[in-house]
Design an enzyme around this catalytic site. Structure first.
Site, PDB file in Angstrom:
ATOM      1  N   GLY A   1      45.769 -78.698 -20.414  1.00 55.14           N
ATOM      2  CA  GLY A   1      44.573 -79.050 -21.171  1.00 55.14           C
ATOM      3  C   GLY A   1      43.332 -79.207 -20.310  1.00 55.14           C
ATOM      4  O   GLY A   1      42.402 -79.912 -20.698  1.00 55.14           O
ATOM      5  N   SER A   2      43.275 -78.521 -19.181  1.00 51.85           N
ATOM      6  CA  SER A   2      42.073 -78.678 -18.344  1.00 51.85           C
ATOM      7  C   SER A   2      40.853 -78.089 -19.057  1.00 51.85           C
ATOM      8  O   SER A   2      39.743 -78.607 -18.924  1.00 51.85           O
ATOM      9  CB  SER A   2      42.264 -78.055 -16.957  1.00 51.85           C
ATOM     10  OG  SER A   2      42.333 -76.661 -17.035  1.00 51.85           O
ATOM     11  N   ASN A   3      41.059 -77.028 -19.848  1.00 52.26           N
ATOM     12  CA  ASN A   3      39.933 -76.500 -20.628  1.00 52.26           C
ATOM     13  C   ASN A   3      39.522 -77.475 -21.731  1.00 52.26           C
ATOM     14  O   ASN A   3      38.334 -77.644 -22.004  1.00 52.26           O
ATOM     15  CB  ASN A   3      40.304 -75.135 -21.234  1.00 52.26           C
ATOM     16  CG  ASN A   3      40.072 -73.999 -20.253  1.00 52.26           C
ATOM     17  OD1 ASN A   3      38.934 -73.677 -19.920  1.00 52.26           O
ATOM     18  ND2 ASN A   3      41.150 -73.413 -19.763  1.00 52.26           N
TER      19      ASN A   3
ATOM     20  N   ASN B   1      39.074 -67.802 -28.382  1.00 55.65           N
ATOM     21  CA  ASN B   1      40.173 -67.968 -27.422  1.00 55.65           C
ATOM     22  C   ASN B   1      39.617 -67.723 -26.028  1.00 55.65           C
ATOM     23  O   ASN B   1      38.676 -66.954 -25.854  1.00 55.65           O
ATOM     24  CB  ASN B   1      41.277 -66.947 -27.713  1.00 55.65           C
ATOM     25  CG  ASN B   1      42.410 -67.036 -26.701  1.00 55.65           C
ATOM     26  OD1 ASN B   1      42.885 -68.132 -26.381  1.00 55.65           O
ATOM     27  ND2 ASN B   1      42.848 -65.906 -26.168  1.00 55.65           N
TER      28      ASN B   1
ATOM     29  N   HIS C   1      40.763 -66.298 -22.311  1.00 57.08           N
ATOM     30  CA  HIS C   1      41.821 -65.506 -21.661  1.00 57.08           C
ATOM     31  C   HIS C   1      41.484 -65.404 -20.169  1.00 57.08           C
ATOM     32  O   HIS C   1      40.334 -65.130 -19.815  1.00 57.08           O
ATOM     33  CB  HIS C   1      41.887 -64.120 -22.306  1.00 57.08           C
ATOM     34  CG  HIS C   1      43.010 -63.300 -21.777  1.00 57.08           C
ATOM     35  ND1 HIS C   1      44.314 -63.493 -22.178  1.00 57.08           N
ATOM     36  CD2 HIS C   1      43.045 -62.315 -20.843  1.00 57.08           C
ATOM     37  CE1 HIS C   1      45.093 -62.642 -21.527  1.00 57.08           C
ATOM     38  NE2 HIS C   1      44.347 -61.922 -20.707  1.00 57.08           N
TER      39      HIS C   1
ATOM     40  N   ASP D   1      44.356 -60.827 -28.173  1.00 59.87           N
ATOM     41  CA  ASP D   1      43.291 -60.576 -27.183  1.00 59.87           C
ATOM     42  C   ASP D   1      42.389 -59.395 -27.518  1.00 59.87           C
ATOM     43  O   ASP D   1      41.782 -58.796 -26.620  1.00 59.87           O
ATOM     44  CB  ASP D   1      43.906 -60.351 -25.780  1.00 59.87           C
ATOM     45  CG  ASP D   1      44.757 -61.529 -25.348  1.00 59.87           C
ATOM     46  OD1 ASP D   1      44.427 -62.677 -25.695  1.00 59.87           O
ATOM     47  OD2 ASP D   1      45.773 -61.299 -24.658  1.00 59.87           O
TER      48      ASP D   1
ATOM     49  N   GLU E   1      36.675 -70.794 -15.780  1.00 59.66           N
ATOM     50  CA  GLU E   1      36.865 -71.062 -17.211  1.00 59.66           C
ATOM     51  C   GLU E   1      36.185 -72.367 -17.631  1.00 59.66           C
ATOM     52  O   GLU E   1      35.703 -72.493 -18.755  1.00 59.66           O
ATOM     53  CB  GLU E   1      38.364 -71.159 -17.535  1.00 59.66           C
ATOM     54  CG  GLU E   1      39.111 -69.850 -17.421  1.00 59.66           C
ATOM     55  CD  GLU E   1      40.585 -69.996 -17.784  1.00 59.66           C
ATOM     56  OE1 GLU E   1      40.911 -70.725 -18.726  1.00 59.66           O
ATOM     57  OE2 GLU E   1      41.427 -69.375 -17.102  1.00 59.66           O
TER      58      GLU E   1
HETATM   59  C1  GAR Z   1      44.079 -71.035 -18.864  1.00 62.08           C
HETATM   60  O1  GAR Z   1      43.986 -70.297 -17.676  1.00 62.08           O
HETATM   61  C2  GAR Z   1      43.902 -70.116 -20.050  1.00 62.08           C
HETATM   62  O2  GAR Z   1      42.978 -69.093 -19.835  1.00 62.08           O
HETATM   63  C3  GAR Z   1      45.291 -69.543 -20.175  1.00 62.08           C
HETATM   64  O3  GAR Z   1      46.148 -70.642 -19.944  1.00 62.08           O
HETATM   65  C4  GAR Z   1      45.498 -71.570 -19.065  1.00 62.08           C
HETATM   66  C5  GAR Z   1      45.522 -72.926 -19.706  1.00 62.08           C
HETATM   67  O4  GAR Z   1      45.096 -73.920 -18.819  1.00 62.08           O
HETATM   68  N1  GAR Z   1      45.486 -68.960 -21.462  1.00 62.08           N
HETATM   69  C6  GAR Z   1      46.222 -67.874 -21.659  1.00 62.08           C
HETATM   70  O5  GAR Z   1      46.829 -67.295 -20.786  1.00 62.08           O
HETATM   71  C7  GAR Z   1      46.275 -67.398 -23.114  1.00 62.08           C
HETATM   72  N2  GAR Z   1      46.602 -66.023 -23.183  1.00 62.08           N
HETATM   73  P1  GAR Z   1      44.705 -75.373 -19.328  1.00 62.08           P
HETATM   74  O6  GAR Z   1      45.846 -75.871 -20.200  1.00 62.08           O
HETATM   75  O7  GAR Z   1      44.595 -76.172 -18.062  1.00 62.08           O
HETATM   76  O8  GAR Z   1      43.413 -75.286 -20.097  1.00 62.08           O
END
Ligand code: GAR
Length: 200
Positions: A16-18, A111, A113, A154, A183
């Protein structure tokens, strides 16, 4: 006068860093939005924990909780509508969103990616698989893409994209870390752009 804040649901499956970067951006920038719901296929993960700690409602919902896939999809739509969600953000959500949910939030679901779409996208391309594929292909740059969600993995229209270099000696992990840092500013900027588009 009360100005209606755009109500966001953020879907996550992992750290969940995003989620956290969007939450912080909303606190710091003049973004007229609020995260009101964290949705996850996992009852416990970094995003769900962070949401609970910050007073954000959580919804753990998976196909397994329902007898039929259509019931799962209908329940997800109902939960989002009940929470009066305006925009859905997928942020590290590792499941395909049911078509009925995508249809209910047409042009209102994004989303992120971890690559420069249309390259390195599609089914099975997520997380570390993406970075390994980028390195194996000998790419000199990678990056992240925020796109609208449609029924195909995607494939929705790109809203915003940002590049990072691939450096000599990169491993999937070192590249993943560089892309993830990118991101964390890209997604809040993309949200800002979408909110601006909706006000015009
Ligand atoms: C992120 O790098 C995101 O772009 C990727 O998973 C990670 C989640 O990190 N998503 C995908 O690969 C979806 N196809 P987070 O949980 O720390 O946000």
């Amino acid at each position: 006068m009360t100005i209606h804040k755009t109500r966001l649901a953020v879907f996550c499956s992992g750290n969940g860093s995003n989620f956290k970067s969007i939450f912080r951006a909303i606190a710091e920038k003049p973004l007229n939005a609020e995260i009101v719901l964290c949705v996850s296929n996992r009852s416990q993960c970094g995003a769900m924990e962070f949401a609970s700690q910050n007073g954000i409602a959580t919804l753990h919902i998976t196909e397994k909780q329902f007898g039929a896939f259509d019931d799962f999809a209908a329940a997800m739509v109902a939960c989002l509508k009940n929470a009066q969600i305006d925009i859905v953000l997928l942020a590290g959500y590792m499941r395909k969103v049911p078509d009925a949910v995508v249809a209910a939030f047409a042009d209102k679901m994004l989303n992120i990616h971890p690559a420069l779409l249309p390259k390195f996208g599609g089914e099975g391309m997520y997380g570390m698989f993406v970075h390994s594929a980028v390195l194996e292909a000998g790419e000199t740059e990678s990056g992240a893409t925020v796109h609208f969600v449609n029924e195909e993995y995607d494939k929705g229209k790109i809203l915003l994209q940002r590049r990072v270099p691939v450096l000599p000696g990169d491993t999937p992990e070192s590249l993943a870390a560089r892309v993830l840092e990118c991101e964390h500013t890209l997604y809040p900027d993309a949200l800002e752009k979408l909110l601006a588009m909706q006000n015009t």
